[in-house]
Design an enzyme around this catalytic site. Structure first.
Site, PDB file in Angstrom:
ATOM      1  N   ASP A  63       0.805  38.035 -13.266  1.00 26.80           N
ATOM      2  CA  ASP A  63       2.061  38.223 -12.551  1.00 26.80           C
ATOM      3  C   ASP A  63       2.461  36.957 -11.811  1.00 26.80           C
ATOM      4  O   ASP A  63       3.651  36.681 -11.638  1.00 26.80           O
ATOM      5  CB  ASP A  63       1.919  39.391 -11.569  1.00 26.80           C
ATOM      6  CG  ASP A  63       3.246  39.872 -11.027  1.00 26.80           C
ATOM      7  OD1 ASP A  63       4.282  39.571 -11.628  1.00 26.80           O
ATOM      8  OD2 ASP A  63       3.242  40.560  -9.989  1.00 26.80           O
ATOM      9  N   CYS A  92       9.073  38.241  -9.831  1.00 28.61           N
ATOM     10  CA  CYS A  92       9.462  39.025 -10.996  1.00 28.61           C
ATOM     11  C   CYS A  92      10.598  38.295 -11.702  1.00 28.61           C
ATOM     12  O   CYS A  92      11.644  38.063 -11.092  1.00 28.61           O
ATOM     13  CB  CYS A  92       9.925  40.433 -10.600  1.00 28.61           C
ATOM     14  SG  CYS A  92      10.479  41.398 -12.016  1.00 28.61           S
TER      15      CYS A  92
END
Length: 313
Positions: free
Chosen positions: A28, A253
């Site tokens: 991530d 993100c």
């Protein structure tokens, strides 16, 4: 790095005695870098994180390189981690093709990633929420048939950049659907970092009310508004024992521009150790790893704890 005896252990009533940190920095975190980190550096990062005692280190994602070019080297990376138990190295799989690629390399833990909101489902998966769930169904079923553990990520559990506040019942519905597909655990994502402690505890209580035990729930907080540790503490008070975090606070993100870094693993470990909660993590080794990665990336870490321990400017 750490001064002897610090942080001082002072326990708080009603908290878990041990927490499993689900480290997401290598996946991530690095997927949001503007430049591609060499495969050998990624492998070394993961090895150092595992050696620091992190029990779960999310390794990579088997998505099409067009969507996440920073992780296009999954087939090259995973074999370089053969000295680490694959049960410690979960990978993301978006569909059956991704699952095939992961299984071919010996992956033993996989994750699917859905959305609590229609807007983000469209942006991230180009599907409605229910269409995404339908896509996950054969992935989860086949993974379970192969005796592979499955995690269900759910983004936008607390707020959405397009839709605003997300009704608790809406998040609960999709969580229940992921478990009904066969997911072993859930990760509740505060993708844009807008959660607050009362919201966290209300959602957790509502999930329990829908028949979802706290033992099946993990939390994934972003620190956009400085609330990640406060929200983590609220989750601990509810009995949550799986916390996602990212070494050095890497990540965000790519499909939610207002999402800043994840909760830094160093900040989390400092708080947990101060509360007398066992993690199995060597904070000094973890901090040294994050300092090294910050040097590789050419910028300081946003982690307050890491800056204090390493005297970063």
């Amino acid at each position: 790095m750490t001064a002897a005896g610090l942080p001082m252990e002072v326990t708080a009533e009603g908290l878990p005695t041990r927490v499993r940190i689900h480290e997401v920095g290598a996946r991530d975190g690095l997927q949001n870098e503007q430049t591609v980190v060499p495969t050998e550096i990624k492998a070394e990062f993961i090895r150092r994180l595992a050696a620091a005692g992190l029990p779960t280190v999310e390794a990579t994602s088997f998505v099409h390189p067009k969507w996440v070019p920073q992780l296009a080297d999954a087939e090259q990376l995973f074999p370089q981690l053969d000295g680490i138990d694959p049960h410690r190295l979960p990978v993301l799989v978006p569909n059956e093709r991704g699952l095939d690629r992961a299984l071919a390399l010996g992956a033993r833990r996989v994750a699917v990633f859905g959305s609590a909101t229609e807007s983000f489902a469209k942006a991230n998966l180009n599907r409605t929420v229910d269409e995404a769930l339908a896509m996950f169904a054969p992935v989860v079923a086949r993974a379970k048939d192969a005796e592979v553990q499955v995690r269900g990520y759910l983004s936008m559990c607390f707020g959405d950049p397009w839709e605003g506040p997300v009704p608790v019942a809406q998040t609960v519905r999709v969580c229940r659907a992921l478990l009904d597909l066969g997911c072993d655990e859930l990760s509740l994502g505060d993708t844009i970092g807008v959660a607050t402690p009362g919201h966290v505890q209300t959602l957790l209580a509502s999930l329990n009310g829908a028949g979802i035990p706290t033992s099946r729930i993990g939390v994934h907080f972003h620190d956009t508004y400085g609330q990640a540790l406060a929200n983590t503490f609220a989750a601990l008070q509810h009995g949550v024992t799986t916390i996602d975090a990212s070494a050095g606070g890497l990540g965000g993100c790519p499909y939610a521009k207002s999402a800043t870094g994840n909760l830094a693993t160093e900040d989390l470990v400092w708080m947990l150790h101060g509360l007398g909660i066992e993690t199995g993590v060597d904070l000094d080794r973890l901090a040294a790893t994050s300092v090294w990665m910050a040097e590789v990336l050419g910028r300081p870490s946003p982690s307050r704890t890491l800056r204090a321990l390493s005297h970063q400017e």
